[in-house]
Design a protein around this motif. Structure first.
Motif, PDB file in Angstrom:
ATOM      1  N   LYS A 148       7.384  -1.060  -3.915  1.00  0.00           N
ATOM      2  CA  LYS A 148       6.108  -0.360  -3.714  1.00  0.00           C
ATOM      3  C   LYS A 148       4.991  -1.009  -4.533  1.00  0.00           C
ATOM      4  O   LYS A 148       3.850  -1.084  -4.086  1.00  0.00           O
ATOM      5  N   HIS A 149       5.342  -1.434  -5.722  1.00  0.00           N
ATOM      6  CA  HIS A 149       4.373  -2.106  -6.596  1.00  0.00           C
ATOM      7  C   HIS A 149       3.748  -3.298  -5.859  1.00  0.00           C
ATOM      8  O   HIS A 149       2.528  -3.459  -5.825  1.00  0.00           O
ATOM      9  N   GLU A 150       4.608  -4.105  -5.232  1.00  0.00           N
ATOM     10  CA  GLU A 150       4.109  -5.293  -4.537  1.00  0.00           C
ATOM     11  C   GLU A 150       3.391  -4.910  -3.240  1.00  0.00           C
ATOM     12  O   GLU A 150       2.401  -5.541  -2.872  1.00  0.00           O
ATOM     13  N   TYR A 151       3.871  -3.866  -2.589  1.00  0.00           N
ATOM     14  CA  TYR A 151       3.203  -3.387  -1.380  1.00  0.00           C
ATOM     15  C   TYR A 151       1.785  -2.922  -1.706  1.00  0.00           C
ATOM     16  O   TYR A 151       0.860  -3.134  -0.933  1.00  0.00           O
ATOM     17  N   ALA A 152       1.628  -2.307  -2.877  1.00  0.00           N
ATOM     18  CA  ALA A 152       0.294  -1.853  -3.293  1.00  0.00           C
ATOM     19  C   ALA A 152      -0.653  -3.049  -3.450  1.00  0.00           C
ATOM     20  O   ALA A 152      -1.848  -2.951  -3.153  1.00  0.00           O
ATOM     21  N   HIS A 153      -0.135  -4.184  -3.903  1.00  0.00           N
ATOM     22  CA  HIS A 153      -0.970  -5.400  -3.968  1.00  0.00           C
ATOM     23  C   HIS A 153      -1.412  -5.814  -2.563  1.00  0.00           C
ATOM     24  O   HIS A 153      -2.560  -6.190  -2.342  1.00  0.00           O
ATOM     25  N   TYR A 154      -0.470  -5.725  -1.628  1.00  0.00           N
ATOM     26  CA  TYR A 154      -0.790  -6.017  -0.222  1.00  0.00           C
ATOM     27  C   TYR A 154      -1.858  -5.043   0.292  1.00  0.00           C
ATOM     28  O   TYR A 154      -2.809  -5.443   0.962  1.00  0.00           O
ATOM     29  N   VAL A 190      -6.058  -7.410 -11.089  1.00  0.00           N
ATOM     30  CA  VAL A 190      -5.074  -7.198 -10.027  1.00  0.00           C
ATOM     31  C   VAL A 190      -4.337  -5.870 -10.193  1.00  0.00           C
ATOM     32  O   VAL A 190      -3.841  -5.305  -9.233  1.00  0.00           O
ATOM     33  N   HIS A 191      -4.278  -5.371 -11.429  1.00  0.00           N
ATOM     34  CA  HIS A 191      -3.681  -4.058 -11.659  1.00  0.00           C
ATOM     35  C   HIS A 191      -4.759  -3.051 -12.046  1.00  0.00           C
ATOM     36  O   HIS A 191      -4.522  -2.124 -12.812  1.00  0.00           O
ATOM     37  N   GLY A 192      -5.941  -3.278 -11.516  1.00  0.00           N
ATOM     38  CA  GLY A 192      -7.074  -2.413 -11.806  1.00  0.00           C
ATOM     39  C   GLY A 192      -7.078  -1.156 -10.955  1.00  0.00           C
ATOM     40  O   GLY A 192      -6.067  -0.802 -10.328  1.00  0.00           O
ATOM     41  N   TYR A 216       4.217  -2.337 -15.857  1.00  0.00           N
ATOM     42  CA  TYR A 216       5.611  -2.392 -16.305  1.00  0.00           C
ATOM     43  C   TYR A 216       6.467  -1.946 -15.138  1.00  0.00           C
ATOM     44  O   TYR A 216       6.223  -0.898 -14.566  1.00  0.00           O
ATOM     45  N   TYR A 217       7.438  -2.743 -14.798  1.00  0.00           N
ATOM     46  CA  TYR A 217       8.281  -2.360 -13.674  1.00  0.00           C
ATOM     47  C   TYR A 217       9.327  -1.337 -14.049  1.00  0.00           C
ATOM     48  O   TYR A 217       9.780  -0.574 -13.260  1.00  0.00           O
ATOM     49  N   VAL A 218       9.750  -1.386 -15.315  1.00  0.00           N
ATOM     50  CA  VAL A 218      10.982  -0.697 -15.652  1.00  0.00           C
ATOM     51  C   VAL A 218      10.711   0.746 -16.018  1.00  0.00           C
ATOM     52  O   VAL A 218      10.005   1.032 -16.965  1.00  0.00           O
ATOM     53  N   LEU A 221       3.985 -12.001 -17.042  1.00  0.00           N
ATOM     54  CA  LEU A 221       4.068 -13.141 -16.152  1.00  0.00           C
ATOM     55  C   LEU A 221       3.852 -12.755 -14.705  1.00  0.00           C
ATOM     56  O   LEU A 221       3.339 -13.542 -13.936  1.00  0.00           O
ATOM     57  N   ASP A 222       4.226 -11.560 -14.338  1.00  0.00           N
ATOM     58  CA  ASP A 222       3.894 -11.094 -12.984  1.00  0.00           C
ATOM     59  C   ASP A 222       2.385 -11.071 -12.841  1.00  0.00           C
ATOM     60  O   ASP A 222       1.832 -11.531 -11.856  1.00  0.00           O
ATOM     61  N   THR A 223       1.724 -10.531 -13.862  1.00  0.00           N
ATOM     62  CA  THR A 223       0.276 -10.455 -13.830  1.00  0.00           C
ATOM     63  C   THR A 223      -0.310 -11.857 -13.719  1.00  0.00           C
ATOM     64  O   THR A 223      -1.180 -12.119 -12.906  1.00  0.00           O
ATOM     65  N   ARG A 228       1.090 -14.573 -12.562  1.00  0.00           N
ATOM     66  CA  ARG A 228       1.368 -15.197 -11.278  1.00  0.00           C
ATOM     67  C   ARG A 228       0.452 -14.662 -10.178  1.00  0.00           C
ATOM     68  O   ARG A 228      -0.099 -15.407  -9.388  1.00  0.00           O
ATOM     69  N   THR A 229       0.309 -13.345 -10.173  1.00  0.00           N
ATOM     70  CA  THR A 229      -0.533 -12.728  -9.164  1.00  0.00           C
ATOM     71  C   THR A 229      -1.987 -13.126  -9.371  1.00  0.00           C
ATOM     72  O   THR A 229      -2.694 -13.459  -8.428  1.00  0.00           O
ATOM     73  N   GLN A 230      -2.404 -13.151 -10.628  1.00  0.00           N
ATOM     74  CA  GLN A 230      -3.787 -13.513 -10.916  1.00  0.00           C
ATOM     75  C   GLN A 230      -4.080 -14.958 -10.532  1.00  0.00           C
ATOM     76  O   GLN A 230      -5.161 -15.267 -10.058  1.00  0.00           O
TER      77      GLN A 230
HETATM   78 ZN   LIG Z   1       1.740  -6.544  -9.958  1.00  0.00          ZN
END
Ligand SMILES: [Zn+2]
Length: 234
Positions: A89-95, A112-114, A131-133, A160-162, A164-166
């Motif tokens: 869902k986290h990644e879907y929200a980026h989409y 990107v996480h704004g 945070y994913y966890v 690092l997710d941030t 990479r996405t950024q």
């Molecule tokens: Zn993210």
């Protein structure tokens, strides 16, 4: 078990994982009128990012990527189903941030996480945290004995997710054309010039600028960085 056998087992799980993700995205698509389930899903063995959403760009097709290193079933400590669903869902929200209109009141926080992304999270019940966890601490996962890789600190994963996405967004941003043919710009060395042609690259834009008799090809990013804006804006 050897490392190779482990990799093979993980890759064999891809169809199951893909089905799990696609089933969730189909439900979300149905609710929102989107087509996220049609976006290709790739799998990697990234130990530094659990997942990512890559928007379409000139040098990369749009895709979701997830790390088998975290979601593989054959791992001793696979992310719990709850955590996996939240990751998807986290990644879907980026989409979503690129595919649904974001109300004005949710555009105040950049990044990107704004707030736009958090708004999307709220619509699909994703935990609005980078945070994913949630249920389980990744620190407990013994990756060393499993794959002979360095252990993973979940704070590092988050950052690092941030990153990479950024980076993906930044690339896209750099490839956005910010000038028009005919714009007059001022160059510190060559003086006043007129843009005669614009060439869009994968992550850059080349401007062909006529300085009198001479045409120079200048990277748009350079002009922006050095603040040599359009003459009309001065
Ligand atoms: Zn993210």
């Amino acid at each position: 078990m050897t490392k190779q056998q482990m990799f093979k087992m993980l890759h064999d799980e891809e169809p199951i994982l893909r089905a799990e993700i696609t089933a969730l995205y189909s439900v979300l698509d149905h609710k929102l009128g989107l087509h996220g389930a049609e976006v290709p899903i790739t799998f990697g063995m990234d130990e530094k990012a659990l997942g990512s959403y890559m928007p379409p760009s000139a040098d990369d097709d749009e895709h979701f990527q997830f790390s088998l290193f975290f979601i593989g079933f054959c791992l001793n400590e696979q992310l719990s189903k709850e955590d996996r669903m939240n990751l998807y869902k986290h990644e879907y929200a980026h989409y979503m941030t690129r595919n649904i209109p974001i109300p004005q009141e949710y555009t105040w926080q950049p990044g990107v996480h704004g707030s736009a992304w958090k708004y999307c999270c709220s619509l699909i019940g994703a935990i609005p945290s980078d945070y994913y966890v949630e249920g389980q601490s990744l620190k407990k996962v013994d990756f060393d004995s499993l794959l002979t890789r360095p252990s993973v600190d979940h704070k590092q994963v988050q950052m690092l997710d941030t990153y990479r996405t950024q980076r993906a967004y930044k690339k896209m941003e750099n490839a956005k054309i910010k000038y028009d043919i005919g714009d007059v710009v001022n160059h510190p060395k060559f003086g006043e010039g007129t843009i005669t042609n614009i060439e869009k690259g994968a992550s850059s834009v080349s401007l062909y600028i006529n300085f009198g008799e001479e045409t120079k090809i200048i990277d748009q990013q350079w002009l922006i960085k050095t603040n040599y804006k359009k003459m009309s804006e001065r």
